[in-house]
Design a protein around this motif. Sequence first.
Motif, mmCIF file in Angstrom:
data_model
loop_
_atom_site.group_PDB
_atom_site.id
_atom_site.type_symbol
_atom_site.label_atom_id
_atom_site.label_comp_id
_atom_site.label_asym_id
_atom_site.label_seq_id
_atom_site.Cartn_x
_atom_site.Cartn_y
_atom_site.Cartn_z
ATOM 1 N N LYS A 154 101.955 67.061 128.832
ATOM 2 C CA LYS A 154 102.871 66.137 128.155
ATOM 3 C C LYS A 154 104.158 66.847 127.752
ATOM 4 O O LYS A 154 105.261 66.297 127.894
ATOM 5 C CB LYS A 154 102.179 65.548 126.916
ATOM 6 C CG LYS A 154 102.966 64.460 126.211
ATOM 7 C CD LYS A 154 102.151 63.871 125.062
ATOM 8 C CE LYS A 154 102.914 62.740 124.375
ATOM 9 N NZ LYS A 154 102.106 62.141 123.272
ATOM 10 N N SER A 155 104.009 68.081 127.257
ATOM 11 C CA SER A 155 105.183 68.863 126.872
ATOM 12 C C SER A 155 106.046 69.213 128.086
ATOM 13 O O SER A 155 107.275 69.098 128.044
ATOM 14 C CB SER A 155 104.728 70.151 126.166
ATOM 15 O OG SER A 155 105.820 70.997 125.897
ATOM 16 N N MET A 156 105.391 69.621 129.179
ATOM 17 C CA MET A 156 106.141 69.954 130.387
ATOM 18 C C MET A 156 106.829 68.725 130.971
ATOM 19 O O MET A 156 107.966 68.805 131.476
ATOM 20 C CB MET A 156 105.204 70.572 131.427
ATOM 21 C CG MET A 156 104.869 72.026 131.172
ATOM 22 S SD MET A 156 106.332 73.094 131.248
ATOM 23 C CE MET A 156 106.835 72.884 132.960
ATOM 24 N N LEU A 157 106.166 67.583 130.897
ATOM 25 C CA LEU A 157 106.756 66.343 131.401
ATOM 26 C C LEU A 157 107.988 65.974 130.588
ATOM 27 O O LEU A 157 109.041 65.640 131.147
ATOM 28 C CB LEU A 157 105.715 65.215 131.347
ATOM 29 C CG LEU A 157 106.163 63.849 131.862
ATOM 30 C CD1 LEU A 157 106.479 63.905 133.357
ATOM 31 C CD2 LEU A 157 105.086 62.789 131.589
ATOM 32 N N ALA A 158 107.880 66.045 129.259
ATOM 33 C CA ALA A 158 109.001 65.694 128.391
ATOM 34 C C ALA A 158 110.181 66.646 128.600
ATOM 35 O O ALA A 158 111.342 66.209 128.675
ATOM 36 C CB ALA A 158 108.551 65.714 126.935
ATOM 37 N N THR A 159 109.885 67.936 128.711
ATOM 38 C CA THR A 159 110.955 68.928 128.915
ATOM 39 C C THR A 159 111.661 68.704 130.244
ATOM 40 O O THR A 159 112.899 68.746 130.316
ATOM 41 C CB THR A 159 110.361 70.352 128.873
ATOM 42 O OG1 THR A 159 109.756 70.575 127.598
ATOM 43 C CG2 THR A 159 111.442 71.394 129.117
ATOM 44 N N SER A 160 110.892 68.467 131.284
ATOM 45 C CA SER A 160 111.474 68.258 132.613
ATOM 46 C C SER A 160 112.305 66.979 132.656
ATOM 47 O O SER A 160 113.359 66.931 133.302
ATOM 48 C CB SER A 160 110.369 68.216 133.676
ATOM 49 O OG SER A 160 109.638 69.428 133.676
ATOM 50 N N LEU A 161 111.832 65.947 131.972
ATOM 51 C CA LEU A 161 112.601 64.693 131.908
ATOM 52 C C LEU A 161 113.930 64.904 131.205
ATOM 53 O O LEU A 161 114.955 64.336 131.614
ATOM 54 C CB LEU A 161 111.785 63.619 131.180
ATOM 55 C CG LEU A 161 110.763 62.851 132.014
ATOM 56 C CD1 LEU A 161 109.874 61.993 131.120
ATOM 57 C CD2 LEU A 161 111.456 61.981 133.061
ATOM 58 N N GLU A 162 113.945 65.716 130.155
ATOM 59 C CA GLU A 162 115.195 66.002 129.444
ATOM 60 C C GLU A 162 116.197 66.693 130.370
ATOM 61 O O GLU A 162 117.390 66.382 130.352
ATOM 62 C CB GLU A 162 114.918 66.882 128.217
ATOM 63 C CG GLU A 162 114.274 66.157 127.056
ATOM 64 C CD GLU A 162 115.184 65.106 126.444
ATOM 65 O OE1 GLU A 162 116.422 65.240 126.530
ATOM 66 O OE2 GLU A 162 114.654 64.132 125.873
ATOM 67 N N ILE A 163 115.716 67.634 131.173
ATOM 68 C CA ILE A 163 116.597 68.345 132.105
ATOM 69 C C ILE A 163 117.187 67.379 133.113
ATOM 70 O O ILE A 163 118.406 67.364 133.367
ATOM 71 C CB ILE A 163 115.815 69.466 132.816
ATOM 72 C CG1 ILE A 163 115.420 70.551 131.819
ATOM 73 C CG2 ILE A 163 116.642 70.063 133.960
ATOM 74 C CD1 ILE A 163 114.468 71.599 132.378
#
Length: 293
Positions: free
Chosen positions: A43-52
Amino acid sequence: IDAGDAASSHSQSQIIIPTYGIGCACHSLNNLLKDIMTLPFFKSMLATSLEIVKYFRNHHRPMVFLNQAQQRRLGKPYTLNGMSQTRFSSSYLMFMSIKRSQPAFAEFMSWVFSGLEPGFDIVLPDEVHSPLSTPSYWLNLDFVIECVYPVVSSIAYLEGDHTPISSVYASFLYLKSPFSRILSISGNTSQALAINAEAIQHILTRIDYQWSRISSPVHSLSFITDPFFNLLRFDGITNLGDAAPSIEARSAIRTFSNDGPEILPGDRLLFYRQCLSEYSKWLQTVCRDLFVQ
């Protein structure tokens, strides 16, 4: 059916063909991806990647400089893929679009730190600057892609026009392999990636759960009798859920024997015994041949 005339149409309508409820495997695997993405690490990796992705897609000048870096490092500019809110397999395309541009991001971040690129005046927000400048983000991204790819590739395969039903069981069984391997490695990489053994075990449990929502004994029978999957059946991981596929296959044979329209009621027990005998001999032959190999 092209009946041709009323008489033949009437005779055709009298044929009762047994049907078996089988859920959509692709939909179930999409839900499995959704399950995976709810775990804290993913979930954290998904959110971070979406922000990028959102930042570069929504800001023209940073995207122009990134395209220049892509041109120099990759030979041409590439788009950063977004993600559908309902089709979770699209997360793989997003992760891969970031991974593909990793050399370009490295050059872009060198401009951020050095300020030597002419005309470069971009100040990244912390939620974009931090992951792009941290090696652990790229290490974690590789791991996420490794976990997501088997699910996405299985969905793509099962969506094919000529995919045999035997491959449904095989696909779910295949998915257990990478997560079981991670779980079994002593001192494994998952500890460095902030994901623990309980999370991996949860994924394995969810594979069984999603399988239980769509499974039918017909899946097991078609899988256990498809020679293409002989080696997979003896690859260490052989079961989905609680029942062995060989036992589930017997249930399918019983169903066919009871419901087959061409079988007379008095012959069904004999037919079932004949099918079961043939099935048992076939299994013995397969086991013997694989043992010899």
